[in-house]
Structures are given as structure tokens and as C-alpha cells.
Design an enzyme around this catalytic site. Sequence first.
Site, PDB file in Angstrom:
ATOM      1  N   HIS A 188      44.706  20.360  35.818  1.00 28.54           N
ATOM      2  CA  HIS A 188      44.388  19.006  36.299  1.00 28.54           C
ATOM      3  C   HIS A 188      44.846  18.046  35.215  1.00 28.54           C
ATOM      4  O   HIS A 188      44.348  18.085  34.094  1.00 28.54           O
ATOM      5  CB  HIS A 188      42.869  18.915  36.505  1.00 28.54           C
ATOM      6  CG  HIS A 188      42.384  17.576  36.986  1.00 28.54           C
ATOM      7  ND1 HIS A 188      42.167  17.313  38.307  1.00 28.54           N
ATOM      8  CD2 HIS A 188      42.065  16.458  36.328  1.00 28.54           C
ATOM      9  CE1 HIS A 188      41.738  16.067  38.442  1.00 28.54           C
ATOM     10  NE2 HIS A 188      41.655  15.522  37.255  1.00 28.54           N
ATOM     11  N   ASP A 314      42.030  20.061  48.231  1.00 31.14           N
ATOM     12  CA  ASP A 314      41.119  19.544  47.207  1.00 31.14           C
ATOM     13  C   ASP A 314      39.697  19.442  47.762  1.00 31.14           C
ATOM     14  O   ASP A 314      38.948  18.523  47.438  1.00 31.14           O
ATOM     15  CB  ASP A 314      41.584  18.184  46.671  1.00 31.14           C
ATOM     16  CG  ASP A 314      41.115  17.956  45.240  1.00 31.14           C
ATOM     17  OD1 ASP A 314      40.549  18.885  44.643  1.00 31.14           O
ATOM     18  OD2 ASP A 314      41.308  16.836  44.737  1.00 31.14           O
TER      19      ASP A 314
END
Lengths: 433, 358
Positions: A188, A314
Site C-alpha cells: 500500500h 478493496d
Amino acid sequence: MITERRPILLANARILDPARDFDIDGDLLIADGVIREAKRGIGAAGVPEATEVIDCRGKLVAPGLIDMRAFVGEPGAEYRETIASASQAAAAGGVTTIVCQPDTSPAIDDPAIVDFVLRRARDTSIVHVQLMAALTKGLRGEEMAEIGLLKAAGAIAFTEGAKSVTNAQVMRRALTYARDFDALIVHHTEDPDLVGEGVMNEGEFAARLGLAGVPTTAETIMLERDMRLVALAESRYHAASLTCAAALDVLAHAKEQGLKVTASASINHLTLNELDIGPYRTFLKVSPPLRAEADRAALVAALASGLIDVVMSDHNPQDVEGKRLPFAEASAGAIGLETMLTAGLRLVHSGELPLMTLLKAMSSTPAKILGLAGGTLRQGSPADVIVFDLDAPWVLDPLELKSKCKNTPFDEARLQGRVVRTIVAGRTVYEYV
Amino acid sequence: MNIAQKSTFVLGQRHLLGIEGIDRPRDPLRAARAGPIDTALMNIAQKSTFVLGQRHLLGIEGMSREEILGLLDLAEEFVALNRQIEKKQSSLRGRTLINLFFEVSTRTQASFELAGKRLGADVMNMSVGSSSMRKGETLIDTAVTLNAMHPDIIVVRHHASGAVELLARKVDCSVINAGDGSHEHPTQALLDALTIRRNKGRIERLIVAICGDILHSRVARSNIILLNALGARVRVVAPSTLLPPGIERFGVEATRDMREGLRDADIVMMLRLQRERMNGSFVPSTQEYFHYFGLDQKKLAYAKPDALVMHPGPMNRGVEIDTAVADGAQSLIREQVEMGVAVRMAVLEALSRNLPNA
């Protein structure tokens, strides 16, 4: 709904196999949990005894989706989502493989926890469950986790979940060590200091709402750093969620250099922008934040050109208490397993993206990156297959969602196209009636 | 028995500060000078028939020029009323007004309380310390709880942007935003506009320089929107760390130089700088900030000679504004407070005309 494993003939369908750009009108035969053949005119005559023949006229058949990034609450956050509820949601959305994230409580940083989650999945899930393990112990970003043993226990990649490793030395060593095991690192990319107190995309709109902004630079700096480290370590790297045009330039440059780099974009960032937040709608608070329309459009263009490899949901369930708060205090995250294909079809219907490209980014490409067998309709492949209606109009009713939490950004949205049947390993696990 | 009616005794002084001097009345005529009550002004509510076209006042954003001017005109009438001895109106009689403050504020709360009482409403003050309760749950739970008590108007201040809007969705009554995070503070912008209009006679084409912590200021946001809507030319002056990204798209001229920002300005509006933002996080120190951005006589001289100075209060004297300027002849700061009550009465009055059975 789990049916007996009889052979299935999906007849008279439009069959798409993104793994080989295969698009024909025909029939698909499934038996013994694998795909037997897909071609024009198998017909009811040429099938084994007791085959269930399903007329798919006007429908599309494609490989089941592989979602590279979904948060499931086990262990530790079962009130948000269990493997069972996530798998129900996945099946309803056409996702036949979920890839769980390790930012659970405790974090998935130990082979015993990998084993626990995979056993729970075997017992409670109606779709395939894979998992990524923690890159560092306790997701603290300080010491490397047992990459070798975790991989041997079944972890298919290593990530810090929604966190970034800020210490470049730790990241460099992890990347270097991971190469010895050919382990994929998924990261990330957001500099937490630049994110600071930011809760939405930095710019005019955040300023008007009086909300602290997150600059796109927070993402670009971290991605740029990672690319330099990947060049040193020569390891396999996947950017977990890119959101802005500037990051795409960094990614393009890295790919041109020949680095073994791939990247995902979330369905939220591809189909929504910062203006959708409107009057402080906390269901649209995600991390990284929804960006400007120019960034969204650049992301879609990058998906169309193949620069962005994967589209993921997600999926991040948040309960009502976490969302019924002033925007800055609300939890970030949106559920997405059930809507990822339908939301993606918006891009197809608007002419921004070919259907095959969308399916590829949701099935065959993630399979290739993660080394999974699915994502194709080739003969002998696992019978993870979806049947969907490309055009059926519907309005999303949050009460009908299978997920434990209802924090969907498509709350009451008008949608076009939906999954009507999901088959996992030759069994129908979901049917829309 | 009815002594109070019989005696015509008048205390010959304005204050009662001590026994010393009480037997020596200095100005026995002072009480008589206040003059008779203007009966025409007593029925102000009947003069303007302005009705706000919305149930809540959540921000200046989305308000039309006509609505803003309607409120200012109505407020003008209350300014006159507030200068009378008999200030009590009955247009909100029987109505319940709740002041719900999640963030400490003495002056805004007092201003709303006085405004409500002068219009005859029953006013209840609730201060909910943000540290004493868990923040968000408190907000919705408090909203639902208060709603069950059938208030007619709730005035809300909250430390989070958007919190007042969130609360407004959960209640049946009218909601007034008394400041939400860094978002909006509409009554402040209205009272500023009223103050400017009374002193300059207009707002169109005036140059208004808003100086200081624009980034965190709800006052700045509401003022920028309102002043633009009424045709003023707005400048913002701040160090770049205290300017929000995208400010250039607000229809303002942004500069980090006070000389440039104040040149030919008709109005210099100073903003409060929170102490926790001066210690190296946004600006290096109080001294450095005052040196470049504190309004003293020298910097004020960059503006027009008849420029007027405003500040929403409370002031950090010596940080963003010099005492000599704050108390000087060009300062409108005290008048802003007076206008605050009138504007809030106007908002309450205009919203109450929308209430059921009004």
C-alpha cells in the site's frame, strides 16, 4: 446454496475467456470440477448422463473473478465480516477466489494463523479463499515476518494490508529476502506523514468542505521510493492500490525499465471521484481517498492500456457505528465484493473500457500474478465460472447485500448488469432468481 | 403595601460598585435621557415579511443573494430594537431553542441565547465537552435524544466539519450552524456583512482582505462565499502553510504579503490563530508570525486611510492583532458583537416563520 456436483452444460451463452481473448457464442461443459470444453454446438446430445443443462441465452459466461484485495474480519473482527459472510457476498458478486488481507487481530504473521484461516475457510467458505501474510511481524514495519515458512504454510503474497512500511531499510531487506523465495510483495503506497490528518483528496473540494486533504504526492513518493528499492532488490512487487495520474507515470517508468512490477486499482477509484462524497457521505470515505475526476479518468485509461494490471474490490466492511460519525472521525473503507463486476460494467457501458479488458483485470491477470490456476476457461481448468447478464437494470438495495456490513458506496445506485450464477469447482454456489 | 409603585426613587448612577459615593448622585438626569420607547419599533416582526427558503441554516454556500440581503435587512430592524429599552419580542413565544455546543464558545453561545430570549423563546444551553464523551456516538445520540424533547430550533457548534449537517438529518426541527470544524460559520459571515454595510453603505466593489489562518477558518470560508455573492473583491493573506490548496478556485486573490494584500483595502478582516498551530507546525513562532502577519498601525497604513478593521474574536492580542489597532478608531470589533445579536435574531425570526403553526 450448494448443489450436488452433477455435470453442468451452460448452453447458448456468449463465452468469454480473457486468458486467450476468446469470445464466441456456444456452450460450456463442466464435469468433475473442471472445465471440459467450451465451443459452439456441444448441444444437449453430446453431454454425459445426468448433466444439468442450463439455458444461458442472452447471458455471458466468463471465468470466476479473483479479488486480490479483500479485508475479511477473521480473526478478530468477526463483527465486521466472517469468512462465511464474505464468501456469500463474493459468490453473489461473481468472485470465486477471495484473497484475504493480513491486517486482522492478531495479524496473519505466523504460520499457525495462516493454517487457522485456511482451515476456517475450508469449513465455512463457499468460494476459494487465499491469503496474503504480513510482511513484517505484527505489521509494525520493523522486523521481517517469516516469509519462507508463511509461504510454505500457504500464503500467496506478503503485504502490510492498508499500511505502508515507512522504514526504507526494512523494506529493502524484505524485498531482497523475498526474492529468494520468489515471494510477491504487495504494498500500500501512502506516506503516513504526508497523509497526516487528511481524510479526503487534497484540493478545492476538500477545502470547501473544510476537511484536511491527502495529497496525491503521499502516494507518488512512496511508490517512487519502492521502485528504487525494487530495482536494487530485483524482486516481484505489486502496488496494492494506485489512485492518481502522477503515480501512473512512476509505474510506467518502472515497467519501461523492466522491473517486475504490477499494480492494482480499486473499483472505487475507477468508478467514483471526490465529488461523489457530496454532503459528507462517509460511505465514500476510503483509503487512499477518492481522487479528482482527471485522476479517475487517467486510471481507467491506464487500465485500458494495460498499465494497470488488476482491478480489485478493496472490500472493507465497516459497521454502522464506524460510519455514522462526522466525516473526519468516520472509519475509512467500503464493501465491494458484491458490486465489483457490476460497478466495472459501468465503464463498459459508458464506452470507457472493453468488456474483455475488465474481465481480464478481474480474473486472468490476478491469477497469473498470484500463480493461481483459475481465471480461464481452458480445458482442464478449475470450473470456477460465472454467468452474468450484461444489461439487466437494477437498483442496489443495501438490505439485500450478503455482507455483514452495508457500507457500500453504491447505496441505492442505479446499476446495469448483474451476476446470475456463480459456479465454484463445478458446484453452483449462487443463483439469482 | 405597594411601596414600589409609590416611590419614584431613581438611583443617580449607572453602576452599583460600592457604598462609597452612593449618597452623592453624579448625574440624576441620566435615567430620563434614555428617551421614550419608539412604539413603531416594538412591532418589528410585522414590518419585514422575509422568509428563508430553507428549513436549516447550515452554511452560506447555496444561499442566494436575495436570501442574504433579506436576512441583513431583517437584522437591520433588530439593531434598532436592541438599542431600545424594551427589547422583548414575542415572535418565538412558546418555542424552544437549544444551544448545543460541542466546542467551548462563550460569545457565540451568549449571542444566540440573548437573541433567542429577546424573541421570547425558551432557551436551553447544553455544553457537551468533546473530551468527556465519545465524540461521534454522542452527536447522533444527542441529536435523537434532544429531538424527542420537541425543540423548535437547535443551534449547533461542533469541532468536526459536516457534523452539523449530519445532525440536521436526524432531527425534525430547524438547525442553525454555529460553526462546524473548518467548514462554515454562517451567522458570523452575516454579521460581518451587516457591520460592513452599515459602515460603508455597501458591499459591492469593496476590497476586503481576510488575513491569517485561512486553512482552518470556517469564518474565512463563510465570508469568502458571502462577500463574493454580494460582489465584493476578496483577498486572502496568509503564509502558504495556512492557505488551503485550491484556494485560487474560490474566487479570491491569494497572497502571502500583507503590503500587497492590504493595498487599497476597504476592510481588513483578521482571523484568530490557534496557539497550537504557532509552534513550528504551521508557522515557526508567535514572534515571526506577528512580524509578518500581525496587524499593527504600520501594516494597517498599507490599506485605504478609511479602512476598517474586523476580527471575529476572541483575539490573540500581540499575535494576529496589535492592541492599538484592536482598540483604535478604525476598529469595528465591538460593533461586530452588537451586530451578532441582531443577525442571530434575524436568522431565528426568519427560520421560525417556516416552523409549523407559525
